[in-house]
Enzyme design. Structure first.
Site, mmCIF file in Angstrom:
data_model
loop_
_atom_site.group_PDB
_atom_site.id
_atom_site.type_symbol
_atom_site.label_atom_id
_atom_site.label_comp_id
_atom_site.label_asym_id
_atom_site.label_seq_id
_atom_site.Cartn_x
_atom_site.Cartn_y
_atom_site.Cartn_z
ATOM 1 N N GLY A 98 0.823 -1.201 0.000
ATOM 2 C CA GLY A 98 0.000 0.000 0.000
ATOM 3 C C GLY A 98 0.861 1.257 0.000
ATOM 4 O O GLY A 98 0.546 2.250 -0.669
ATOM 5 N N THR A 99 1.952 1.207 0.754
ATOM 6 C CA THR A 99 2.861 2.360 0.805
ATOM 7 C C THR A 99 3.423 2.675 -0.580
ATOM 8 O O THR A 99 3.456 3.833 -1.002
ATOM 9 C CB THR A 99 4.003 2.060 1.808
ATOM 10 O OG1 THR A 99 3.439 2.031 3.118
ATOM 11 C CG2 THR A 99 5.097 3.112 1.741
ATOM 12 N N GLN A 156 -7.716 1.630 4.697
ATOM 13 C CA GLN A 156 -8.479 1.167 5.858
ATOM 14 C C GLN A 156 -9.899 0.730 5.512
ATOM 15 O O GLN A 156 -10.536 0.031 6.287
ATOM 16 C CB GLN A 156 -8.528 2.264 6.929
ATOM 17 C CG GLN A 156 -7.201 2.476 7.649
ATOM 18 C CD GLN A 156 -6.726 1.251 8.414
ATOM 19 O OE1 GLN A 156 -7.520 0.417 8.846
ATOM 20 N NE2 GLN A 156 -5.414 1.116 8.556
ATOM 21 N N SER A 199 -4.255 -1.622 0.247
ATOM 22 C CA SER A 199 -3.241 -2.529 0.771
ATOM 23 C C SER A 199 -3.895 -3.849 1.160
ATOM 24 O O SER A 199 -4.779 -3.889 2.006
ATOM 25 C CB SER A 199 -2.588 -1.874 1.992
ATOM 26 O OG SER A 199 -1.731 -2.793 2.619
ATOM 27 N N ALA A 200 -3.435 -4.941 0.540
ATOM 28 C CA ALA A 200 -4.127 -6.227 0.712
ATOM 29 C C ALA A 200 -4.071 -6.760 2.136
ATOM 30 O O ALA A 200 -5.021 -7.380 2.601
ATOM 31 C CB ALA A 200 -3.541 -7.265 -0.243
ATOM 32 N N HIS A 201 -2.971 -6.527 2.837
ATOM 33 C CA HIS A 201 -2.871 -7.161 4.164
ATOM 34 C C HIS A 201 -3.740 -6.441 5.194
ATOM 35 O O HIS A 201 -3.810 -6.876 6.343
ATOM 36 C CB HIS A 201 -1.417 -7.295 4.619
ATOM 37 C CG HIS A 201 -0.804 -6.047 5.133
ATOM 38 N ND1 HIS A 201 -0.378 -5.906 6.418
ATOM 39 C CD2 HIS A 201 -0.575 -4.871 4.525
ATOM 40 C CE1 HIS A 201 0.110 -4.697 6.579
ATOM 41 N NE2 HIS A 201 0.007 -4.062 5.452
ATOM 42 N N CYS A 251 5.639 7.878 23.707
ATOM 43 C CA CYS A 251 6.623 6.956 24.242
ATOM 44 C C CYS A 251 6.634 5.635 23.480
ATOM 45 O O CYS A 251 7.537 4.830 23.648
ATOM 46 C CB CYS A 251 6.352 6.695 25.715
ATOM 47 S SG CYS A 251 4.637 6.310 26.031
#
Lengths: 458, 458
Positions: free
Chosen positions: A69-70, A177, A194-196, A320
């Site tokens: 996807g990125t 998403q 993005s497939a995953h 954090c």
């Protein structure tokens, strides 16, 4: 073990697993070859493209498969900007986009482009008006996610697409998403996924460029995937991704209703069960499976570890828990509390009893983290009407804890000055004031860090 | 069915398949997350990186996984060039590199860089001297494959690396074809590879950048894989790739010997079995499994189809089998015959009887293709001492067929002028002359295409 981080990655859907196994045998060859194994690979690739295009709502020749996807976002943004270079050098993004969009924008800016970041409401949503204001005659591209990955808020994509269309500007929608839940409505020009995120394997993204959109792929020439995704096609994974998308879509309506009820339960009950919690994101216009909240006086990383030990896998936008020690840019843009942040994103098929167990475990887990952090006493008293808290060198959530400890020690109308050099304090002290109905007077420069001034109202 | 195109893609190694299945269950989560599933994924990723680094001969922190061998090359070339931008703007590549390297060079040139293409000998090998000559004070990077993907010729990488080192220039080695057989010798600086060439799955490449080599990754910032390979890690495939590399390396020495004997058999017997064949590539310094030959008077695509019908999957560098209708740049750079070209690349574990069956089928298959093509008579006789063959509008291998048909019709010392507008004729007519011991006089401009003049010597 209950895995509640489906927005990061979802376990492989059983249908995807089957498809992957079958295509490991049938689809390992080069689909550009003329011999039997190559033709078989080509048929599998074509079928996967058709199935995915149907689910996305586009023509098969508008869709290419990318390695993630990125990469789809990187290629999509760069290609759309280059395709309209002669129109202008201005890019619009929302301030809550995925880092792949924002980093693409950074690179564009570093290369001389101009970028407008559209702000969001406290719910995390943009307004159509803010996109309309941002559009300029030299705008080459606008980007807007279909729904936010950290808080689940859905964006008004169709209306923004219409505003962009009226201005003659293409809209790129990062649909990572939402694509598993349904197609993206409206007249978008470029779309990524993005497939995953939908139960497919890692290694597969999709990039859709509508016919007629000017697009100039960047990088070295490569003949595969219409010249928009270089390298040998990751075929078995592509076949599995397509199969998975069909499968999750078939279950989407029913599963969405079920998950929405479960996340609604978390939204409603967490503030009842745990004191000093802010549930963030739009309560209605949101993805079915995501719910995010922040807990005052809690260290996000400690909370994640404590929940992990109780068997729950969640993520956090607290400073954090990031390698950069800065809070999530999404929570920051929304202006909500960032400390003790927890994102629960339920995978499809999650058991109701796991959610109930989470709700039963959460109060004591948060209480345990709060107890461990304790709260040191204020170190210096200057005068009765003002207390100074020296929290220099201390990190989130300590500055807010120290503030909360002493606010009762000044009279109503008196002030507390919190000295802090922690980046998160700039966000979390105003957020605490809003939650506690105290007045946030403002930030003043100090020798080290800043002084955050709070007036006691009640 | 006998698959003889392992240099394109190899079927998944059984060990890779097992590892893939296991890591689909264990390695689907985000390795950057702190919870159980994330830590498990991180452990798998670290173990895969260590195993792959050991096989490559580098430190684990020098190696990143990319989405393909092509992406590894694109990233490696761009990053190394950008890292030495202040030193200079000159790139050296061999003329027989993989298209991913040459296309990277094209992009660099389009952006103002200067590129030297180093020529090769008729065997397909470069010489160290030609790299030494090409090196300049402003050379930012040199690239050389470990072995050629079309003809199997091994390159003198260690010696070229030494020459580059002496000049202070990093050498990038595209090791896609050889990494399954063993590590690349010598002092290279950057190395790339592709898992599906060694029996791993598609979707995984490797990029190694030695410590101390200046490298500036291009494209939008991304925190994964040391900032050198954006996007969610394709973890199950990475684990499978690493397992496969270990497995094929364990079998490499023995299998190399066996395949070398089989390809040697093809090299020796094809010219005995089939008339008018040129076996190309270095007879000794070559990969174990690749053998390439070209058949005069044969259409490469027709031969591929005929072999496919006999159950053999091979590839070809002939012009008619490429989408651009130009012959393979490798065969062209070598100056060998491009028509009727066949590359046999044997997969590990290939059965000896399949190779024998190929040798028994090949003669009648080539004869069948030659018969179908026939050979039209020369169309115009100008005068006794010179025949003109009008092959305009006719594609490889027709111009050479027509030349061969009429060469006996002119007296010794007489000439044949072949009129042709086919790009392959420029290569194949001189190659035919060399094979047939006739004199290639040269090329002359003509109204359409060119006239290729051949003098009969015997």
């Amino acid at each position: 073990m209950s895995y509640f981080d489906a927005a990061s990655a979802a376990p492989l859907h059983p249908v995807a697993r089957q498809a992957l196994l079958a295509s490991l045998d049938e689809g390992w060859a080069d689909p550009s070859r003329l011999y039997r194994e190559g033709r078989r690979a080509r048929m599998l690739l074509d079928a996967a493209r058709e199935a995915t295009a149907e689910a996305v709502g586009c023509r098969p020749d508008e869709l290419v498969f990318t390695p993630s996807g990125t990469r789809a976002v990187h290629t999509g943004v760069a290609g759309a900007l280059a395709g309209r270079r002669r129109i202008g050098n201005h890019l619009i993004v929302s301030s809550v986009e995925h880092s792949s969009v924002l980093h693409s924008a950074d690179m564009f800016e570093a290369g001389g482009g101009s970028v407008t970041q559209v702000p969001v409401l406290r719910t995390g949503a943009v307004t159509v008006e803010s996109y309309e204001e941002a559009l300029r005659p030299d705008t080459a591209l606008a980007c807007l996610q279909s729904a936010n990955h950290e808080v689940g808020t859905e964006q008004p994509v169709a209306a923004v697409a219409e505003a962009c269309r009226a201005a003659g500007v293409p809209l790129l929608v990062d649909a990572a998403q939402s694509l598993g839940w349904g197609p993206v409505e409206g007249g978008w020009s470029v779309l990524t996924g993005s497939a995953h995120k939908w139960g497919g394997p890692s290694g597969v993204g999709v990039l859709v460029v509508r016919k007629g959109v000017r697009f100039a792929a960047q990088g070295p020439v490569d003949e595969r995937e219409s010249g928009r995704a270089a390298g040998f096609e990751n075929l078995p994974a592509i076949v599995a991704a397509a199969a998975s998308l069909r499968a999750v879509r078939a279950e989407a309506a029913q599963e969405a209703e079920r998950l929405r009820e479960l996340t609604e339960r978390i939204r409603a009950r967490v503030p009842q069960l745990v004191p000093d919690v802010e549930v963030v994101g739009d309560p209605d216009r949101r993805l079915p499976g995501i719910v995010t909240f922040s807990c005052l006086y809690v260290d996000g990383e400690a909370l994640l570890h404590a929940l992990d030990q109780e068997g729950f896998s969640v993520s956090s936008g607290s400073s954090c828990t990031s390698s950069t020690l800065t809070p999530s840019h999404v929570l920051r843009a929304m202006g909500v509390l960032t400390e003790g942040n927890v994102r629960v994103s339920l995978p499809a098929g999650v058991a109701e009893e796991d959610v109930e167990r989470f709700l039963s475990v959460l109060p004591r887990t948060v209480a345990g983290v709060r107890e461990k952090l304790g709260a040191p006493a204020p170190t210096t008293v200057v005068r009765a009407e003002e207390l100074v808290v020296d929290a220099l060198g201390k990190r989130c959530p300590i500055p807010v804890i120290e503030l909360a400890k002493v606010i009762g020690d000044v009279p109503v109308g008196g002030t507390v000055r919190v000295l802090s050099d922690d980046e998160a304090a700039r966000l979390d002290i105003p957020a605490w004031c809003e939650m506690r109905e105290q007045e946030y007077v403002g930030e003043e420069p100090a020798d080290r860090g800043s002084a955050y001034v709070v007036r006691r109202l009640s």
